[in-house]
Design a protein around this motif. Sequence first.
Motif, PDB file in Angstrom:
ATOM      1  N   GLY A  41       0.805  -1.215   0.000  1.00 29.66           N
ATOM      2  CA  GLY A  41       0.000   0.000   0.000  1.00 29.66           C
ATOM      3  C   GLY A  41       0.839   1.267   0.000  1.00 29.66           C
ATOM      4  O   GLY A  41       2.069   1.223  -0.085  1.00 29.66           O
ATOM      5  N   GLU A  42       0.170   2.380   0.093  1.00 28.94           N
ATOM      6  CA  GLU A  42       0.824   3.685   0.049  1.00 28.94           C
ATOM      7  C   GLU A  42       1.480   3.988   1.396  1.00 28.94           C
ATOM      8  O   GLU A  42       0.875   3.826   2.451  1.00 28.94           O
ATOM      9  CB  GLU A  42      -0.198   4.776  -0.276  1.00 28.94           C
ATOM     10  CG  GLU A  42       0.395   6.055  -0.828  1.00 28.94           C
ATOM     11  CD  GLU A  42       0.818   5.927  -2.280  1.00 28.94           C
ATOM     12  OE1 GLU A  42       1.370   6.907  -2.801  1.00 28.94           O
ATOM     13  OE2 GLU A  42       0.593   4.867  -2.893  1.00 28.94           O
ATOM     14  N   GLY A 100       9.517   1.664  22.827  1.00 25.27           N
ATOM     15  CA  GLY A 100       8.637   1.552  21.671  1.00 25.27           C
ATOM     16  C   GLY A 100       9.373   1.703  20.352  1.00 25.27           C
ATOM     17  O   GLY A 100      10.589   1.840  20.302  1.00 25.27           O
ATOM     18  N   GLU A 101       8.602   1.701  19.263  1.00 23.60           N
ATOM     19  CA  GLU A 101       9.155   1.803  17.925  1.00 23.60           C
ATOM     20  C   GLU A 101       8.388   2.821  17.106  1.00 23.60           C
ATOM     21  O   GLU A 101       7.246   3.170  17.423  1.00 23.60           O
ATOM     22  CB  GLU A 101       9.096   0.436  17.218  1.00 23.60           C
ATOM     23  CG  GLU A 101       9.919  -0.658  17.898  1.00 23.60           C
ATOM     24  CD  GLU A 101       9.805  -1.981  17.166  1.00 23.60           C
ATOM     25  OE1 GLU A 101       9.003  -2.056  16.213  1.00 23.60           O
ATOM     26  OE2 GLU A 101      10.525  -2.921  17.535  1.00 23.60           O
ATOM     27  N   ILE A 102       9.026   3.288  16.037  1.00 21.84           N
ATOM     28  CA  ILE A 102       8.354   4.198  15.111  1.00 21.84           C
ATOM     29  C   ILE A 102       7.156   3.470  14.495  1.00 21.84           C
ATOM     30  O   ILE A 102       7.282   2.304  14.092  1.00 21.84           O
ATOM     31  CB  ILE A 102       9.334   4.661  14.015  1.00 21.84           C
ATOM     32  CG1 ILE A 102      10.432   5.521  14.631  1.00 21.84           C
ATOM     33  CG2 ILE A 102       8.609   5.442  12.929  1.00 21.84           C
ATOM     34  CD1 ILE A 102      11.501   5.940  13.653  1.00 21.84           C
ATOM     35  N   PRO A 103       5.993   4.102  14.416  1.00 23.95           N
ATOM     36  CA  PRO A 103       4.806   3.421  13.880  1.00 23.95           C
ATOM     37  C   PRO A 103       4.959   3.082  12.399  1.00 23.95           C
ATOM     38  O   PRO A 103       5.776   3.664  11.691  1.00 23.95           O
ATOM     39  CB  PRO A 103       3.688   4.449  14.107  1.00 23.95           C
ATOM     40  CG  PRO A 103       4.384   5.764  14.193  1.00 23.95           C
ATOM     41  CD  PRO A 103       5.700   5.485  14.827  1.00 23.95           C
ATOM     42  N   ASP A 104       4.178   2.135  11.953  1.00 21.43           N
ATOM     43  CA  ASP A 104       4.151   1.743  10.545  1.00 21.43           C
ATOM     44  C   ASP A 104       3.552   2.895   9.738  1.00 21.43           C
ATOM     45  O   ASP A 104       2.379   3.256   9.912  1.00 21.43           O
ATOM     46  CB  ASP A 104       3.293   0.482  10.380  1.00 21.43           C
ATOM     47  CG  ASP A 104       3.356  -0.087   8.967  1.00 21.43           C
ATOM     48  OD1 ASP A 104       3.798   0.635   8.053  1.00 21.43           O
ATOM     49  OD2 ASP A 104       2.945  -1.245   8.785  1.00 21.43           O
ATOM     50  N   LEU A 105       4.358   3.487   8.850  1.00 20.84           N
ATOM     51  CA  LEU A 105       3.903   4.668   8.114  1.00 20.84           C
ATOM     52  C   LEU A 105       2.902   4.321   7.014  1.00 20.84           C
ATOM     53  O   LEU A 105       2.335   5.220   6.397  1.00 20.84           O
ATOM     54  CB  LEU A 105       5.108   5.402   7.516  1.00 20.84           C
ATOM     55  CG  LEU A 105       6.140   5.909   8.539  1.00 20.84           C
ATOM     56  CD1 LEU A 105       7.222   6.716   7.845  1.00 20.84           C
ATOM     57  CD2 LEU A 105       5.464   6.737   9.627  1.00 20.84           C
ATOM     58  N   ARG A 106       2.677   3.036   6.770  1.00 15.82           N
ATOM     59  CA  ARG A 106       1.618   2.639   5.835  1.00 15.82           C
ATOM     60  C   ARG A 106       0.255   2.719   6.501  1.00 15.82           C
ATOM     61  O   ARG A 106      -0.777   2.748   5.820  1.00 15.82           O
ATOM     62  CB  ARG A 106       1.876   1.222   5.319  1.00 15.82           C
ATOM     63  CG  ARG A 106       3.097   1.088   4.423  1.00 15.82           C
ATOM     64  CD  ARG A 106       3.501  -0.351   4.232  1.00 15.82           C
ATOM     65  NE  ARG A 106       3.845  -0.983   5.506  1.00 15.82           N
ATOM     66  CZ  ARG A 106       4.329  -2.212   5.628  1.00 15.82           C
ATOM     67  NH1 ARG A 106       4.491  -2.957   4.545  1.00 15.82           N
ATOM     68  NH2 ARG A 106       4.625  -2.724   6.800  1.00 15.82           N
ATOM     69  N   GLN A 107       0.260   2.734   7.833  1.00 10.77           N
ATOM     70  CA  GLN A 107      -0.988   2.846   8.592  1.00 10.77           C
ATOM     71  C   GLN A 107      -0.772   3.888   9.699  1.00 10.77           C
ATOM     72  O   GLN A 107      -0.693   3.548  10.870  1.00 10.77           O
ATOM     73  CB  GLN A 107      -1.380   1.492   9.173  1.00 10.77           C
ATOM     74  CG  GLN A 107      -1.620   0.427   8.127  1.00 10.77           C
ATOM     75  CD  GLN A 107      -1.927  -0.937   8.743  1.00 10.77           C
ATOM     76  OE1 GLN A 107      -1.823  -1.133   9.949  1.00 10.77           O
ATOM     77  NE2 GLN A 107      -2.306  -1.883   7.902  1.00 10.77           N
ATOM     78  N   ARG A 108      -0.648   5.118   9.293  1.00  8.93           N
ATOM     79  CA  ARG A 108      -0.377   6.188  10.250  1.00  8.93           C
ATOM     80  C   ARG A 108      -1.517   6.324  11.258  1.00  8.93           C
ATOM     81  O   ARG A 108      -2.690   6.243  10.891  1.00  8.93           O
ATOM     82  CB  ARG A 108      -0.219   7.530   9.527  1.00  8.93           C
ATOM     83  CG  ARG A 108       1.163   7.753   8.934  1.00  8.93           C
ATOM     84  CD  ARG A 108       1.259   9.110   8.274  1.00  8.93           C
ATOM     85  NE  ARG A 108       2.657   9.400   7.961  1.00  8.93           N
ATOM     86  CZ  ARG A 108       3.475  10.027   8.779  1.00  8.93           C
ATOM     87  NH1 ARG A 108       3.043  10.418   9.962  1.00  8.93           N
ATOM     88  NH2 ARG A 108       4.723  10.263   8.433  1.00  8.93           N
ATOM     89  N   PRO A 109      -1.189   6.534  12.531  1.00  8.68           N
ATOM     90  CA  PRO A 109      -2.241   6.770  13.522  1.00  8.68           C
ATOM     91  C   PRO A 109      -2.990   8.059  13.203  1.00  8.68           C
ATOM     92  O   PRO A 109      -2.420   8.999  12.641  1.00  8.68           O
ATOM     93  CB  PRO A 109      -1.463   6.888  14.845  1.00  8.68           C
ATOM     94  CG  PRO A 109      -0.060   7.213  14.452  1.00  8.68           C
ATOM     95  CD  PRO A 109       0.164   6.554  13.134  1.00  8.68           C
ATOM     96  N   ALA A 110      -4.249   8.096  13.582  1.00  9.28           N
ATOM     97  CA  ALA A 110      -5.082   9.253  13.254  1.00  9.28           C
ATOM     98  C   ALA A 110      -4.672  10.494  14.041  1.00  9.28           C
ATOM     99  O   ALA A 110      -4.802  11.615  13.563  1.00  9.28           O
ATOM    100  CB  ALA A 110      -6.552   8.922  13.526  1.00  9.28           C
TER     101      ALA A 110
END
Length: 320
Positions: free
Chosen positions: A18-19, A272-282
């Motif tokens: 995905g994007e 923690g870790e950097i979030p998955d940028l394909r599913q950015r938190p709102a």
Amino acid sequence: MTVLVIQDLNVSFSTEDGELLALKDVSFEVPEQRIVGIVGESGCGKSTLINAILGLLADNGRICSGSIGFEEAELTTLSATEMQALRGQRISTVFQDPMGALNPVLSVGRQMRNIQYRSKLTRAEKDAHSVEMLRLVRIPDAEAALKRYPHQFSGGMKQRIAIAMALMMKPALLIADEPTTALDATLEVATIELLRDLQQQIGCSVLFISHHLGVIAELCDDVVVMYAGEVVERGTTRQVFNAPTHPYTARLLECDPARQTERKRELPTIPGEIPDLRQRPAGCIFASRCDQRAEACAAPPPDFALGDGHFVRCVLAEAT
């Protein structure tokens, strides 16, 4: 005058899953004759930002929206030919690995002449200008150095040659992509001092990319703190380092080994870790790792102005 103005820049990459939104609403400025540092941990978007400015994004990358204003031009609308005319002439780059930036099979003199291909100077005049630049970066016996090859120089000397090559055409903007990472501590200090002196002599602006907080504090006038493709805090070096407002900036500074006053078996880290940028938190991009998160962090935080050019993207700033 402002040399570079980036406003609400969004960059994405098409992947099999995905994007991926690599940069989101990035905004900052590089004023004339100032050094602006970009700092953040790996994966924060520093390299993507550089490639977007230079027009060198990978084939699967694109600028979705926003603007990159350089002098009188809007870089996002320029053709590949127009961008090529700017690179090396008005915008130059010093890369992290000097050996990778220099061609191992060409002499230093030939490479420095090649950079001047747009110039109408004679070969002798180009060589004279090359010698002048090598002397400026403190290369001993500059005339003899033109005949030598990159492998005949030390790592520190190669980086100085790369800096000389980047500044040959007296660009308005120099992008330095972690130029001291491959150097030892002594050479790192010398390179920082050299960059500062050259910036003042030539009068260019510098966009300095680094993960080394001490280097940023020593060299830069202004600081932009990035996390997961967003600018979470920006201001002068004094403002950001002396009064960090975003929790990520504060935690990043706490992890700096130079700030540790006591001997410890384990250095501080950010859980923690950097979030998955394909599913950015709102909401807030740092919320999952923040020990000060609140209900308000579920919504995207705006940029709060703290005064005198100090901005922070965090709801906690509203109460300060």
